[in-house]
Design a protein around this motif. Structure first.
Motif, PDB file in Angstrom:
ATOM      1  N   VAL A  18     115.789   3.301  21.589  1.00 50.04           N
ATOM      2  CA  VAL A  18     117.241   3.253  21.800  1.00 50.04           C
ATOM      3  C   VAL A  18     117.634   4.147  22.969  1.00 50.04           C
ATOM      4  O   VAL A  18     118.431   3.761  23.841  1.00 50.04           O
ATOM      5  CB  VAL A  18     118.002   3.685  20.523  1.00 50.04           C
ATOM      6  N   VAL A  19     117.077   5.362  23.016  1.00 46.59           N
ATOM      7  CA  VAL A  19     117.418   6.315  24.078  1.00 46.59           C
ATOM      8  C   VAL A  19     116.951   5.804  25.440  1.00 46.59           C
ATOM      9  O   VAL A  19     117.678   5.875  26.430  1.00 46.59           O
ATOM     10  CB  VAL A  19     116.804   7.704  23.792  1.00 46.59           C
ATOM     11  N   VAL A  21     112.640  -2.543  20.008  1.00 42.42           N
ATOM     12  CA  VAL A  21     114.039  -2.185  20.295  1.00 42.42           C
ATOM     13  C   VAL A  21     114.375  -2.477  21.758  1.00 42.42           C
ATOM     14  O   VAL A  21     115.421  -3.063  22.072  1.00 42.42           O
ATOM     15  CB  VAL A  21     114.300  -0.698  19.974  1.00 42.42           C
ATOM     16  N   LEU A  22     113.471  -2.078  22.667  1.00 41.36           N
ATOM     17  CA  LEU A  22     113.687  -2.328  24.095  1.00 41.36           C
ATOM     18  C   LEU A  22     113.728  -3.830  24.397  1.00 41.36           C
ATOM     19  O   LEU A  22     114.553  -4.300  25.180  1.00 41.36           O
ATOM     20  CB  LEU A  22     112.588  -1.663  24.926  1.00 41.36           C
ATOM     21  N   ALA A  23     112.827  -4.577  23.748  1.00 38.53           N
ATOM     22  CA  ALA A  23     112.800  -6.032  23.946  1.00 38.53           C
ATOM     23  C   ALA A  23     114.114  -6.651  23.471  1.00 38.53           C
ATOM     24  O   ALA A  23     114.678  -7.545  24.124  1.00 38.53           O
ATOM     25  CB  ALA A  23     111.620  -6.635  23.187  1.00 38.53           C
ATOM     26  N   ILE A  41     116.825  -8.862  25.618  1.00 40.11           N
ATOM     27  CA  ILE A  41     117.204 -10.213  25.175  1.00 40.11           C
ATOM     28  C   ILE A  41     118.735 -10.321  25.103  1.00 40.11           C
ATOM     29  O   ILE A  41     119.324 -11.311  25.554  1.00 40.11           O
ATOM     30  CB  ILE A  41     116.566 -10.540  23.809  1.00 40.11           C
ATOM     31  N   LEU A  42     119.371  -9.292  24.529  1.00 40.26           N
ATOM     32  CA  LEU A  42     120.836  -9.277  24.477  1.00 40.26           C
ATOM     33  C   LEU A  42     121.437  -9.286  25.881  1.00 40.26           C
ATOM     34  O   LEU A  42     122.402 -10.008  26.156  1.00 40.26           O
ATOM     35  CB  LEU A  42     121.314  -8.023  23.726  1.00 40.26           C
ATOM     36  N   LEU A  43     120.848  -8.474  26.764  1.00 36.36           N
ATOM     37  CA  LEU A  43     121.315  -8.398  28.150  1.00 36.36           C
ATOM     38  C   LEU A  43     121.217  -9.769  28.824  1.00 36.36           C
ATOM     39  O   LEU A  43     122.154 -10.225  29.487  1.00 36.36           O
ATOM     40  CB  LEU A  43     120.491  -7.371  28.925  1.00 36.36           C
ATOM     41  N   ALA A  44     120.078 -10.434  28.631  1.00 36.12           N
ATOM     42  CA  ALA A  44     119.878 -11.754  29.226  1.00 36.12           C
ATOM     43  C   ALA A  44     120.914 -12.749  28.698  1.00 36.12           C
ATOM     44  O   ALA A  44     121.449 -13.573  29.454  1.00 36.12           O
ATOM     45  CB  ALA A  44     118.463 -12.257  28.921  1.00 36.12           C
ATOM     46  N   GLY A  45     121.222 -12.647  27.393  1.00 37.07           N
ATOM     47  CA  GLY A  45     122.215 -13.546  26.813  1.00 37.07           C
ATOM     48  C   GLY A  45     123.596 -13.369  27.425  1.00 37.07           C
ATOM     49  O   GLY A  45     124.295 -14.341  27.722  1.00 37.07           O
ATOM     50  N   VAL A  46     123.982 -12.097  27.624  1.00 40.88           N
ATOM     51  CA  VAL A  46     125.284 -11.802  28.227  1.00 40.88           C
ATOM     52  C   VAL A  46     125.343 -12.318  29.665  1.00 40.88           C
ATOM     53  O   VAL A  46     126.344 -12.892  30.101  1.00 40.88           O
ATOM     54  CB  VAL A  46     125.556 -10.278  28.192  1.00 40.88           C
ATOM     55  N   VAL A  47     124.261 -12.111  30.404  1.00 40.67           N
ATOM     56  CA  VAL A  47     124.216 -12.564  31.804  1.00 40.67           C
ATOM     57  C   VAL A  47     124.314 -14.087  31.880  1.00 40.67           C
ATOM     58  O   VAL A  47     125.067 -14.631  32.691  1.00 40.67           O
ATOM     59  CB  VAL A  47     122.924 -12.077  32.506  1.00 40.67           C
TER      60      VAL A  47
END
Length: 542
Positions: free
Chosen positions: A329-330, A11-13, A17-23
């Motif tokens: 998630v938390v 989940v953390l990974a 990955i989503l964060l990197a995509g947005v950046v």
């Protein structure tokens, strides 16, 4: 200690990955000038603005500190989380001035309203407070939180506090430097729902475990009220009502850290609706951060969980109540909160330095050169925040009290100058600058004396340190207000032409037409909805 499963790590990974995509997406939208880098090209929508305001505001002090406060003093600190109505003031009253003046920074706005001395002084106050309090404290609290939640003492012989703190700073610094405000705004859209979902899970599971809300109320009976006695040592009701407004007004309506988000809007309408969205989101912390602390207190009283100190309430709930996968998630929510706060701090600090110092003294600089300076300034701010961490660790025992003191001492002078400057054309440049200086000097006078409280208490100036911190905040505001009014009576004010668009009386007709044209029934419905929810909470927990 939280034992993370393979699912939690997955989940953390996924989050990163989503964060990197947005950046990466933000970086590909190349910045051509300072407007792009610092204000996202002034093209942000209400959704992005509202999410960014909320995500910027929420840090480790909410997930860990506010939960700890809920466990220790119940609803006492909820007043600061019920300031959605002040965010509405930003949208309805102040956005027209800020946005139509096309300023980058709040000090720049003060220069137009008063003089260049006011701009420079506010810039210095803001930069120093960002580096020495907000940046360093967020990083420090983040390192402490990760060490406590993950229960890791060291890796390769290095204290895990430093690994997590420096890792957080470096990752956030990289995407802030490369992506600018666009990266910050768009990552906030991703981070806000993750933060909310993770915290709601804690709330629901905690309520189920403790036996429902009635059990929380029964076991927290002494601390369920928002309004305390006027003689209460920490939170007397007159101090809470007026003191929290002064601090809230400074933070939500005049601080670069928050206002920079509305300056990024497509227009006044989008900026106003962004503050409304943020107003709804700002009602959540009471329920998703403070109430879980009260749940932790109730569970501790029943012997279901145990923790050593109030600030361990949130980590203990995560460790002992959540199933595999949800813990990821938390913790992702905690990472999101920390990174959003830090990214906003880095960018706001770089904006202040580039626009209020560098461009002011080198006005011939090209946009591309200023863009480069802004990125370098961001790196320097990151480095200064890291260098200050060892000093923060020395005052960790009084960290929360220290932060409260600094906020309550910085806010009154700035709040009085902005408020009076916008209300009245008669407030003069000399009075505005004097108000900033007087407020800062009197505020720092108390801050310097606080470490010597026991020694000073018996002297003629002992009242300065023994007075309740909220009452002292109110006193400062009153003194600065009186000083501004008196000095204005004996000094020259600016002409109405010079004040065009900078006070309520001189706001241009074109701006007013844009404000009126952008209004519809939903603006009134949402404003009433936020005020009604706030009023209900106050009545319920009076």
């Amino acid at each position: 200690m939280v034992e993370l499963s393979t699912l939690d790590w997955a989940v953390l990974a996924g989050f990163f990955i989503l964060l990197a995509g947005v950046v990466v997406m933000s970086i590909r939208q190349k910045e051509e000038d300072t407007t792009d880098y610092f204000l996202a090209g002034r093209n942000a929508s209400w959704l992005v603005i509202g999410a960014s305001i909320f995500a910027s505001n929420i840090g480790s002090e909410h997930l860990v500190g506010l939960s700890g406060s809920g466990a220790q003093s119940g609803m006492a600190l909820a007043h600061w989380e019920l300031q959605s109505w002040i965010i509405l003031l930003l949208g309805w009253l102040f956005v027209p001035f800020y946005w139509s003046s096309k300023v980058y920074t709040m000090p720049e706005f003060l220069e137009r309203r008063f003089n260049s001395s006011s701009r420079t002084f506010l810039s210095v106050i803001s930069l120093v407070s960002y580096v020495l309090t907000k940046v360093a404290v967020t990083v420090y609290a983040g390192g402490v939180a990760f060490k406590a939640i993950l229960g890791i003492e060291s890796i390769w012989g290095i204290d895990f506090f430093w690994i997590s703190a420096l890792g957080l700073v470096i990752i956030t610094g990289i995407y802030t430097v490369l992506g600018g405000m666009k990266a910050i705004m768009w990552t906030s859209v991703l981070q806000t729902p993750i933060l909310i979902i993770g915290s709601v899970v804690i709330l629901v599971v905690g309520l189920d475990k403790v036996g429902g809300w009635s059990e929380v109320e029964r076991l927290n009976e002494a601390n369920m009220h928002l309004i305390r006695s006027a003689s209460d040592a920490e939170f007397p009701w007159p101090g809470i009502i007026f003191g929290s407004f002064i601090i809230g007004f400074w933070y939500w309506c005049t601080d670069q850290y928050i206002v920079q988000r509305v300056l990024s809007a497509k227009g006044i309408k989008e900026a106003r609706r962004g503050t409304m969205f943020a107003g709804y989101l700002k009602l959540l912390p009471v329920f998703i951060f403070l109430v879980p602390g009260m749940i932790a207190y109730a569970l501790n009283a029943k012997g279901i969980i145990s923790y050593e100190s109030a600030d361990q309430a949130f980590p203990t709930l995560v460790a002992e109540l959540l199933p595999s996968g949800i813990k990821g998630v938390v913790i992702g929510g905690l990472v999101a909160a920390l990174m959003s706060s830090l990214a906003s701090l880095f960018n706001s600090s770089a904006t202040l330095f580039t626009i209020d110092f560098y461009k002011k003294f080198k006005p011939e600089s090209s946009e591309k050169h200023l863009l480069k300076v802004g990125r370098i300034a961001t790196v320097v701010i990151v480095a200064l925040g890291i260098l200050w961490i060892p000093v923060m660790s020395l005052i960790a025992d009084v960290l929360y009290e220290y932060l409260q003191s600094v906020q309550s001492l910085i806010a009154p002078g700035i709040a009085a100058v902005f408020l009076l400057g916008l209300i009245s054309r008669r407030v003069t440049p000399a009075a505005g600058f004097a108000g900033l200086v007087i407020g800062f000097i009197l505020g720092m006078f108390r801050l310097v004396l606080l470490p010597m409280k026991d020694t000073v208490a018996s002297t003629p100036i002992g009242w300065v340190v023994t007075m309740n911190w909220l009452y002292y905040c109110i006193l400062l505001f009153v003194i600065v207000t009186i000083a501004i009014i008196v000095i204005s009576a004996f000094t020259q004010r600016k002409s109405d032409e010079e004040l065009a668009g900078l006070t309520f009386k001189t706001l241009g007709k074109g701006t007013m037409r844009e404000v009126i044209a952008g209004l519809d029934k939903w603006d009134y419905i949402h404003t009433f909805g936020i005020l009604a929810i706030t009023a209900f909470i106050y009545i319920r927990f009076w």
